[in-house]
Design an enzyme around this catalytic site. Structure first.
Site, PDB file in Angstrom:
ATOM      1  N   TRP A  96      -5.958  -3.969 -13.035  1.00  0.00           N
ATOM      2  CA  TRP A  96      -5.740  -3.975 -11.590  1.00  0.00           C
ATOM      3  C   TRP A  96      -6.042  -2.647 -10.934  1.00  0.00           C
ATOM      4  O   TRP A  96      -6.523  -2.605  -9.810  1.00  0.00           O
ATOM      5  CB  TRP A  96      -4.344  -4.513 -11.245  1.00  0.00           C
ATOM      6  CG  TRP A  96      -4.350  -5.994 -11.408  1.00  0.00           C
ATOM      7  CD1 TRP A  96      -3.747  -6.719 -12.392  1.00  0.00           C
ATOM      8  CD2 TRP A  96      -5.094  -6.944 -10.621  1.00  0.00           C
ATOM      9  NE1 TRP A  96      -4.062  -8.054 -12.253  1.00  0.00           N
ATOM     10  CE2 TRP A  96      -4.882  -8.219 -11.180  1.00  0.00           C
ATOM     11  CE3 TRP A  96      -5.921  -6.848  -9.503  1.00  0.00           C
ATOM     12  CZ2 TRP A  96      -5.455  -9.386 -10.654  1.00  0.00           C
ATOM     13  CZ3 TRP A  96      -6.495  -7.992  -8.981  1.00  0.00           C
ATOM     14  CH2 TRP A  96      -6.264  -9.245  -9.553  1.00  0.00           C
ATOM     15  N   ASP A 149       1.407   0.638  -6.025  1.00  0.00           N
ATOM     16  CA  ASP A 149       1.312  -0.822  -6.108  1.00  0.00           C
ATOM     17  C   ASP A 149       2.373  -1.271  -7.110  1.00  0.00           C
ATOM     18  O   ASP A 149       2.256  -1.018  -8.311  1.00  0.00           O
ATOM     19  CB  ASP A 149      -0.097  -1.209  -6.584  1.00  0.00           C
ATOM     20  CG  ASP A 149      -0.245  -2.708  -6.848  1.00  0.00           C
ATOM     21  OD1 ASP A 149       0.749  -3.446  -6.754  1.00  0.00           O
ATOM     22  OD2 ASP A 149      -1.383  -3.129  -7.155  1.00  0.00           O
ATOM     23  N   LYS A 164       5.242 -12.563  -8.117  1.00  0.00           N
ATOM     24  CA  LYS A 164       5.806 -12.259  -9.434  1.00  0.00           C
ATOM     25  C   LYS A 164       7.332 -12.413  -9.366  1.00  0.00           C
ATOM     26  O   LYS A 164       7.894 -13.323  -9.924  1.00  0.00           O
ATOM     27  CB  LYS A 164       5.502 -10.828  -9.841  1.00  0.00           C
ATOM     28  CG  LYS A 164       4.178 -10.432 -10.413  1.00  0.00           C
ATOM     29  CD  LYS A 164       2.991 -11.168 -10.121  1.00  0.00           C
ATOM     30  CE  LYS A 164       1.767 -10.452 -10.681  1.00  0.00           C
ATOM     31  NZ  LYS A 164       0.559 -11.220 -10.513  1.00  0.00           N
TER      32      LYS A 164
END
Ligand code: PMP
Length: 380
Positions: free
Chosen positions: A106, A176, A200
């Site tokens: 990511w 993040d 999530k």
């Protein structure tokens, strides 16, 4: 199809949600009693929805002990839009630059988006080690002149998590936290901007939480598309345009669950530590049959990525697991293998069930495959 047994869901996201939340959300789809309408048919400008946003914000503030000079936003565009929005906020002045890390899938995705907006330096890359570990502080040549320093607290694919705060005092810290937000207490005041999509630990896909300190708003350049400009969202309290009303409502239900049923972030973290410890102990006791991808000190409490001795065994592992009600264990498409995600709503019972299955699967495997030499975790 009627299910008799609740599946154990280890999906990496969208992932498991508390059963009570799913029930309350499905009832609200049909009718929100206070309004007498289905949730999907209630205006985002209604008082009811304004109260939903206000309560969700209040619980986030409460859980994180957030000072008044921080804003909480519920936005769209996923974490991916934030890759751009963050860089566009600080880097359109061409004399500035930001420091980034490349710690996994990511953060690698994040870099080209940031580069479209301005100049960045990549301080460290885990590519040479197959993204099997995170950097130590001495490996990071952080610049005191950077407009900000950006990192990802939990690499969802590789299962790597920072268990410490990174960055320099005096340089804006941007993080993040998509895959570990609200899974543990954090010292928010050390951060200038945090973003995390909901799918999530917080709710359904379609909502992204952004927490930012008030003075970040002074940095926003003129001319940004409104959806990337934090100011109108702050001004309109997340109802600048039509927000994902269903998603935000479910986020509110999850936040209530986290505060009232779990008891907050300290309690949540304790449960998450127990779940991860049980699963990692299972890997470590397996004599190399289950091979964790992450260096031990960087192991994620949220995503446990591992391999078996052969791809064939991995395939039958996944198939048999599913047959026993254990779902969502496939590794990410970029690297294969197995990944068990242990987000907040995954119960200890599910983890114990998975560990039991893993022990049985290993005991049933042909002993001659156990010593085959696929890479074992980096011991760093
Ligand atoms: N950051 C992290 C840490 C992620 O795990 C993901 C997706 N799983 C993203 C960013 C991208 O998020 P989105 O799909 O919401 O844009």
């Amino acid at each position: 199809m009627t299910r008799t047994l609740r599946p154990h869901n280890f999906s990496a996201g969208p992932g498991e949600l508390p059963p009570g939340v799913l029930e309350a959300a499905s009832r609200a789809l049909i009718e929100v009693p206070e309004v007498g309408l289905p949730l999907l048919g209630i205006s985002h400008r209604s008082k009811w929805f304004g109260d939903v946003v206000a309560e969700a914000e209040a619980i986030v503030r409460d859980l994180l002990d957030l000072p008044k000079n921080y804003h909480v936003l519920f936005l769209q565009g996923g974490a991916t839009l934030q890759f751009s929005a963050v860089a566009a906020t600080f880097l359109r002045d061409r004399n500035r630059f930001a420091d980034y890390l490349e710690t996994g899938y990511w953060s690698r995705k994040c870099l080209p988006e940031a580069r479209k907006e301005g100049r960045i330096r990549v301080l460290w890359s885990g590519e040479a080690d197959g993204y099997s570990r995170l950097p130590s502080d001495v490996e990071l040549d952080l610049s005191p002149d950077a407009a900000y320093f950006h990192y990802i607290s939990n690499e969802t694919v590789e299962g790597l998590q920072f268990h410490r705060l990174l960055g320099l005092e005096g340089v804006r810290r941007v993080c993040d936290m998509s895959s570990d937000f609200l899974s543990r207490p954090i010292d928010v005041q050390k951060f200038d901007l945090i973003y995390a999509h909901a799918q999530k630990n917080l709710g359904p896909a379609g909502v992204t939480v952004v927490i930012l300190r008030d003075d970040v708003l002074e940095e926003v350049p003129e001319g940004l598309p409104s959806m990337m400009d934090y100011r109108p969202h702050v001004e309109m309290r997340s109802i600048f345009n039509t927000p994902p009303t269903f998603g935000i409502y479910v986020v509110l239900l999850v936040l209530r669950w986290l505060r009232d049923e779990v008891g907050g972030l300290v309690a949540m973290n304790r449960i998450n530590e127990t779940k991860a410890a049980r699963l990692y102990a299972m890997l470590d006791r397996s004599d190399g049959f289950y091979r964790g991808r992450a260096a031990r000190i960087d192991r994620s409490l949220m995503n446990v990525s591992f391999n078996l001795p052969t791809p064939e065994l991995e395939r039958s592992f996944l198939q048999e697991a599913q047959g026993q009600g254990l779902f969502g264990l496939e590794g990410h498409r970029s690297c294969g293998g197995v990944r068990a995600s242990l987000y907040n709503a995954v119960s200890l019972e599910s983890v114990d069930r998975l560990c039991r299955f893993m022990a049985e699967f290993r005991d049933a495997a042909d002993p001659s495959v156990v010593d085959q030499t696929r890479p074992v975790e980096a011991v760093v």
